[in-house]
Scaffold this motif. Sequence first.
Motif, short mmCIF file in Angstrom:
data_model
loop_
_atom_site.label_atom_id
_atom_site.label_comp_id
_atom_site.label_asym_id
_atom_site.label_seq_id
_atom_site.Cartn_x
_atom_site.Cartn_y
_atom_site.Cartn_z
N HIS A 97 -22.80 2.27 27.60
CA HIS A 97 -23.81 3.30 26.99
C HIS A 97 -24.04 2.88 25.68
O HIS A 97 -25.06 3.32 25.13
CB HIS A 97 -23.23 4.80 27.21
N TYR A 98 -23.17 1.94 24.94
CA TYR A 98 -23.31 1.69 23.51
C TYR A 98 -23.29 0.20 23.25
O TYR A 98 -23.23 -0.74 24.38
CB TYR A 98 -22.28 2.09 23.02
N ASN A 99 -23.71 -0.36 22.16
CA ASN A 99 -23.62 -1.82 21.86
C ASN A 99 -22.62 -1.83 20.74
O ASN A 99 -22.79 -1.34 19.57
CB ASN A 99 -25.14 -2.12 21.22
N PHE A 100 -21.50 -2.58 21.06
CA PHE A 100 -20.57 -2.84 20.20
C PHE A 100 -21.05 -3.69 18.87
O PHE A 100 -21.59 -4.77 18.92
CB PHE A 100 -19.20 -3.39 20.85
N VAL A 101 -20.60 -3.36 17.83
CA VAL A 101 -21.03 -4.28 16.46
C VAL A 101 -19.80 -4.48 15.72
O VAL A 101 -18.77 -3.92 15.81
CB VAL A 101 -22.01 -3.50 15.85
N THR A 149 -29.66 -0.75 19.12
CA THR A 149 -29.83 0.77 19.18
C THR A 149 -28.33 0.90 19.86
O THR A 149 -27.60 0.36 20.59
CB THR A 149 -30.86 1.15 20.17
N LYS A 150 -27.93 2.52 19.60
CA LYS A 150 -26.81 2.98 20.13
C LYS A 150 -25.61 1.99 19.80
O LYS A 150 -24.78 1.68 20.42
CB LYS A 150 -27.04 3.13 21.73
N SER A 151 -25.43 1.56 18.46
CA SER A 151 -24.52 0.93 17.91
C SER A 151 -22.99 1.69 17.84
O SER A 151 -23.34 2.74 17.37
CB SER A 151 -24.96 0.22 16.67
N VAL A 152 -21.99 0.84 18.13
CA VAL A 152 -20.74 1.65 18.10
C VAL A 152 -19.77 0.65 17.29
O VAL A 152 -19.60 -0.56 17.70
CB VAL A 152 -20.41 2.19 19.55
N LEU A 153 -19.05 1.29 16.56
CA LEU A 153 -18.17 0.47 15.85
C LEU A 153 -16.47 1.25 15.83
O LEU A 153 -16.45 2.35 15.72
CB LEU A 153 -18.33 0.28 14.13
N LEU A 154 -15.43 0.61 16.24
CA LEU A 154 -14.06 0.83 16.29
C LEU A 154 -13.27 0.58 15.29
O LEU A 154 -13.23 -0.53 14.82
CB LEU A 154 -13.42 0.25 17.69
N THR A 155 -12.67 1.98 14.80
CA THR A 155 -11.81 1.66 13.42
C THR A 155 -10.43 2.18 13.85
O THR A 155 -10.41 3.23 14.51
CB THR A 155 -12.31 2.31 12.04
#
Length: 324
Positions: free
Chosen positions: A41-45, A62-68
């Motif tokens: 459902h998202y696009n990893f950046v 669109t619908k970017s997601v970043l993991l921290t």
Amino acid sequence: MSDISVIMYHYVREIKNSRFPEIKGLETELFREQLKFLKKHYNFVTTEEVIDSVYNNYKLPTKSVLLTFDDGYVDHYNNVFPILQEFDVQGSFYIPVKAVRDHKMLDVNKIHFILAAVFDKNKIILDIKFLIENSKLEYNLHDFDYYYKKLAVEWRHDTAEVIFIKRLLQVELAEDVRGKIVDFLFDKYLQINESEFAKELYLNETQVKEMLKGGMHIGCHGYNHFWWNRLKAEELEKEIDLSLNFLSEMGVDISNWTAAYPYGSYSEEVEKFLRQKKCRLAFTSEVSLANTSIKSSLLMGRLDTNNISKNSNELPNDWYKKSN
């Protein structure tokens, strides 16, 4: 300028069958399941792409997601790193230097494991009451009842007793007295050598370098994991400089350094200082989407892992809808 979903993680491990089943974190298999959901459902950046979006008008999907990932746990090398490589996803890891380089436990983690080691939290509270009453004159403290009435309020997923212990020992008392109380409780209930426990809990430098070489982003989380908004200017500068020196030694590109505020401890003064030090992005613990404007670049909100589905077959939740 766009909104992105930045997700914040801490412990990612096998929890239920561990020595400390009461530690609050994410089971490794649920992390894998969450990544499956996000990939649908998202696009990893990457952090570098977010930096380019802020400063060079790079257009994020669109619908970017970043993991921290905060606090430099060995979980992040043993459990997270292999799964991120499997999914071809970058994680951004924010590391307190004292824990990794000097093998010293962060007070926040001592508190986690004290709580996890003691089923009856009232035992801890009775110890705290005794220690406060015996330290009143030396540290100019209030009566125990003052603190309990002020702080013991149920919040989110924690009982009033747990919230009292956390707030008293993480923020309410001055650094010297709360450190003394935390050390007493850790020695009493864990009965383990702090340095050995730290080596077991946190990353080591070799692992940090390997993660960096494997495409992960490594960022600043201070040296001591202090509240940055409570430090004097010279103390904050020392805290940041020690961290940047460590990152440089690890091989991090300091021209693109980023930070996560320990405890979410930002302020206008801290933000201004980070901008002077040419910090590119800084993440708070405010539960919100992050905005990629230059104005918001050092005040980027994050979603907790609990805000995101851990079932790959579920439909997107409200956060996803807001990021359209």
